[in-house]
Design an enzyme around this catalytic site. Structure first.
Site, short mmCIF file in Angstrom:
data_model
loop_
_atom_site.label_atom_id
_atom_site.label_comp_id
_atom_site.label_asym_id
_atom_site.label_seq_id
_atom_site.Cartn_x
_atom_site.Cartn_y
_atom_site.Cartn_z
N HIS A 118 76.63 76.86 43.70
CA HIS A 118 77.39 78.19 43.28
C HIS A 118 78.79 77.59 42.47
CE1 HIS A 118 79.34 82.04 43.24
NE2 HIS A 118 78.36 82.36 43.14
N ASP A 195 77.66 76.36 53.16
CA ASP A 195 77.52 77.46 52.18
C ASP A 195 76.78 78.50 52.76
OD1 ASP A 195 78.54 79.81 50.92
OD2 ASP A 195 77.56 78.46 49.00
N GLN A 198 74.27 82.83 51.16
CA GLN A 198 72.50 83.14 50.58
C GLN A 198 72.04 83.56 52.46
OE1 GLN A 198 71.89 85.10 48.96
NE2 GLN A 198 73.88 84.87 47.83
N LYS A 221 77.41 90.28 51.04
CA LYS A 221 76.04 89.63 51.30
C LYS A 221 75.34 90.27 52.33
CE LYS A 221 77.15 86.70 47.82
NZ LYS A 221 76.80 87.10 46.28
N CYS A 359 75.80 81.36 38.64
CA CYS A 359 77.26 81.34 38.86
C CYS A 359 76.86 79.90 39.45
CB CYS A 359 78.22 81.69 39.46
SG CYS A 359 78.46 83.12 39.74
N1 PMP Z 1 78.21 80.53 47.46
C1 PMP Z 1 76.68 80.94 47.28
C2 PMP Z 1 75.47 80.26 47.46
C3 PMP Z 1 76.70 81.99 46.32
O1 PMP Z 1 76.06 83.13 46.98
C4 PMP Z 1 77.85 83.03 46.61
C5 PMP Z 1 77.99 84.78 45.87
N2 PMP Z 1 77.36 85.35 44.94
C6 PMP Z 1 79.71 82.63 46.68
C7 PMP Z 1 79.14 81.66 47.51
C8 PMP Z 1 80.41 83.60 46.80
O2 PMP Z 1 80.23 84.44 47.55
P1 PMP Z 1 81.62 85.62 46.87
O3 PMP Z 1 81.96 86.38 45.24
O4 PMP Z 1 80.87 87.35 48.08
O5 PMP Z 1 83.21 84.79 47.27
#
Ligand code: PMP
Length: 414
Positions: A118, A195, A198, A221, A359
């Site tokens: 991401h 990270d 997910q 999430k 993203c």
């Molecule tokens: N890492 C991953 C794998 C994600 O899916 C996301 C959110 N889509 C993020 C980081 C960032 O999370 P947040 O926008 O809640 O800070």
């Protein structure tokens, strides 16, 4: 498994159809106990934490620290001082990049990422690489959407200072073999950051078993509120790291001659924290811990397999990312129809999916795509939700739901 009743938002209609929410990888909905806990906090216990010696402050501080202990259990961290509150996964990643990265990285040191990250686990490292002269290396992803282990082993060298990698891909749902990756990276002396944005709602997490140094996730999430997240870090590393943001709470003593810093975890929690967010997250984590994760995984796999099999039978549909080990995220493209058009047409039928690059622009470029349609399922989704989605998509492909009309609307959005 029927948990829908606990999620009041799912009772409504969208565009005249019962709402079918399949955008859970973007954010999950909130169960009643989370909504009620936040409401109750503001009605009965609101006060700043750790600051005042009065009844309400003691009450909110107690709940706030109880939440930290709840999250410690959730991740099986060794101590609650290893749990730092952040605004979300993004802020946690920036904290590690700026505090650990800026203090540790030297010119020529290597940061190992993967092609499926991401943006939140790419851009903070690009900034710190510019600031320190460190280099970013990128592990290849196979056509199936799996991490290429040969590429990982080629790129992992004595120069690798940190491996920062997604536990689960948000765009295509791949579950990475993080235990193996962490074991091999640590054998080379690298620090390991996972990270978990997910992963947390789809698996039981044990940071000690994973033997990672850092683990990050966002509350929203995993059925909690927005604006609250977690950085887990091994105590010895966190203690050696300089503070990142500065202000109240993170200090022990301030004078104009110099300032001393508070102990963990407060050293990294400058300013008034998101107390109601923490209270909501406590309830969300309790909700997940009360579930049988084995049953959750079985249920979500049934949904995913039903969706994948249905999609494979639809003309012109290609699945994107068919890793052997996946969570309930299904990404696909449709020949001749833009992903945004599909998203708009599904929305008109009350079905919420995500479209675009999710993203993960480097991953999309790697796969030769501009974007996908992504349906992501959570514990409260049902086989009926999957069937409604497949039936609507089938009608779209047959031209029964006005592809050309939505095409015109989509142009306005691109
Ligand atoms: N890492 C991953 C794998 C994600 O899916 C996301 C959110 N889509 C993020 C980081 C960032 O999370 P947040 O926008 O809640 O800070």
């Amino acid at each position: 498994m029927n948990l829908k009743k606990q999620f009041p938002i799912l009772e409504q209609h969208a565009h005249g159809h019962p709402l079918v929410y399949l955008d859970n990888a973007a954010t999950t909905q909130k169960p009643l106990p989370v909504i009620e806990a936040i409401d109750r906090f503001y009605r009965e216990a609101n006060a700043n934490v750790h600051r005042a010696s009065h009844y309400l402050s003691a009450r909110s501080t107690h709940a706030f620290e109880e939440a930290r202990e709840e999250v410690r259990h959730f991740l099986n961290a060794a101590g609650s001082d290893e749990i730092i509150w952040t605004r979300g996964a993004t802020e946690a990643l920036n904290l590690v990049a700026q505090s650990w990265g800026r203090s540790q990285l030297q010119p020529g040191d290597e940061i190992l990422l993967s092609a499926m990250e991401h943006h939140a686990n790419i851009v903070p490292w690009q900034l710190v690489a510019e600031q320190t002269g460190a280099l970013i290396k990128v592990i290849n992803v196979t056509e199936q959407g799996e991490l290429d282990l040969n590429s990982f082993r080629e790129l992992l060298t004595d120069k690798t200072r940190i491996l920062a990698i997604a536990h689960v891909s948000n765009a295509i749902g791949t579950v990475n073999p993080v235990e193996t990756l962490a074991f091999e990276a640590k054998a080379k002396g690298a620090v390991v950051l996972l990270d978990g944005a997910q992963a947390v709602s789809h698996a039981s997490i044990d940071v000690q078993k994973l033997n990672c140094d850092f683990y990050v996730f966002s509350g929203h999430k995993v059925f909690g509120p927005t604006g609250i997240g977690v950085l887990y870090g091994k105590k010895a590393l966190l203690e050696a790291m300089p503070p990142w943001q500065a202000g109240g709470e993170m200090i022990r003593e301030v004078s104009f001659k110099g300032t001393t810093f508070n102990e963990l975890p407060f050293k990294f929690e400058a300013g008034t924290p998101n107390v109601s967010g923490v209270i909501g997250l406590r309830e969300a984590v309790r909700f997940v811990r009360a579930l049988d994760m084995k049953q959750v995984v079985e249920h979500e796999n049934r949904l995913r397999v039903r969706a994948e099999e249905g999609l494979k039978n639809l003309p012109g549909v290609t699945l994107v990312g068919e890793a052997r080990h996946k969570v309930s995220v299904v990404s696909f493209v449709v020949e001749g129809i833009h992903n945004q058009d599909i998203g708009l047409l599904l929305d008109q039928q009350g079905i919420a999916v995500r479209t675009g690059h999710h993203c993960t622009m480097p991953l999309m470029e790697h796969l030769g795509l501009s974007g996908t349609v992504r349906a992501s399922f959570s514990v409260y989704n049902t086989l009926e939700d999957v069937d409604v989605f497949l039936a609507a998509l089938s009608r779209i492909l047959k031209g029964e739901l006005g592809a050309s009309q939505a095409g015109e609307e989509a142009k306005g959005h691109s």
